[in-house]
Design a protein around this motif. Sequence first.
Motif, mmCIF file in Angstrom:
data_model
loop_
_atom_site.group_PDB
_atom_site.id
_atom_site.type_symbol
_atom_site.label_atom_id
_atom_site.label_comp_id
_atom_site.label_asym_id
_atom_site.label_seq_id
_atom_site.Cartn_x
_atom_site.Cartn_y
_atom_site.Cartn_z
ATOM 1 N N ALA A 113 184.874 1.419 100.106
ATOM 2 C CA ALA A 113 185.504 2.506 101.190
ATOM 3 C C ALA A 113 184.595 3.812 101.503
ATOM 4 N N VAL A 114 183.950 4.155 100.328
ATOM 5 C CA VAL A 114 183.047 5.240 100.556
ATOM 6 C C VAL A 114 181.869 5.167 101.339
ATOM 7 N N PRO A 115 180.994 4.183 101.261
ATOM 8 C CA PRO A 115 179.997 4.125 101.966
ATOM 9 C C PRO A 115 180.288 3.558 103.474
ATOM 10 N N ALA A 116 181.580 2.874 103.510
ATOM 11 C CA ALA A 116 181.857 2.478 104.865
ATOM 12 C C ALA A 116 182.239 3.778 105.710
ATOM 13 N N LEU A 117 183.019 4.655 104.954
ATOM 14 C CA LEU A 117 183.434 5.783 105.796
ATOM 15 C C LEU A 117 182.344 6.795 106.067
#
Length: 369
Positions: free
Chosen positions: A206-210
């Motif tokens: 989730a973090v890299p995508a966001l």
Amino acid sequence: MPLPDQRLSPSVPVPVPGEPPVRQASVWPGIGLAAVAVVVAMVVNRFVPAFSPAVIAVLSGAVLANLVAVAASSSGPAGADNTGAGRAGVVWERFRPGLAFVSRRVLRVAIALLGLQIAMPQVLALGWQTLVIVVAATGVTFAVTPLIGRRLGLSPGTSLLVATGVSICGAAAVAAMRESADGTDDDDAAAALSVVVLYGSAAIVAVPALAGLLGLSPAQLGVWTGAAVHEVAQVAAIGAASGVLAAAVTVKLARVILLAPLVALTAVRARRPDTAPQTRREGRRPPVMPLFVAAFLVMVAVRSTGWVPEPVTEAVPQVTNVLMAAALFGLGTGIDVRKLIKGGRAVLLGAIATGLIAAVSLTGVAVLL
């Protein structure tokens, strides 16, 4: 039949007058089992580096203990003494003293050695803006999560350990606070560990995508990752994939330092007469700072002097990983999956706490960096 009892302090046999003294059970079977689990965790970690050996050990401990519980319960009372399933619970009893040993004594050593991985000059070099983000995100999450847990009807112990695991450093922080704070039990720790594994693993995706959707720079992504993600291994996985490994891990270690003051703060609050009825009834008060947490701070100070030889600093993370995996395997054997399935409120609290620390740290990154 309930899960075999996994209290961290095994009972001491009481001698009976006129009978030979009862021999206390050996710790070696449990230590040996933990050693095998650590080897398995290290091997799995080589193939799935996003999961630290400690997290893998927690999961393997929970799986093993619950398989034993299912086998023991399937035999029923009548067949408990003459079936393989019934003997499972009896054999498991041999491991309890050793698992108690690694869950307590080995854990303390691992937490102390964790301090040798942190050099204050490197942390201070992050700059005041990053340090403000780390302290604000950690402090707000640690303070607010127990209040939300109370609204959800969770026990104070569960709320405290979820707050600790999410705000500081995942499974290691849960184990350290579980060891230090009165009023927490194995069910509280199990709920918090499950939250750390679930949402920390989701953060890897989730973090890299966001960050891509929000247009964060590499510097901003490194700080956000280190300030918001639960486990060091999870931070390293995101950092390595995104090219911000060194910055993300250093920010994460700045959060780890906060373990000591937050444990001490919790202990000070527990010493107040109005918040420690149980310890007051027992005629004792918890220490302001447990000895192993003080040792952690001493190790940070020693590492910060620059006097520790390089071969030692290179070897310490591996040694710490081994000891932490052994300790958390022992702690994992106290996880009753059936209780976790029924206790969805702890999972909800973990989601709220994870969203809170992510939002506070992201706001800080957007404003200050």
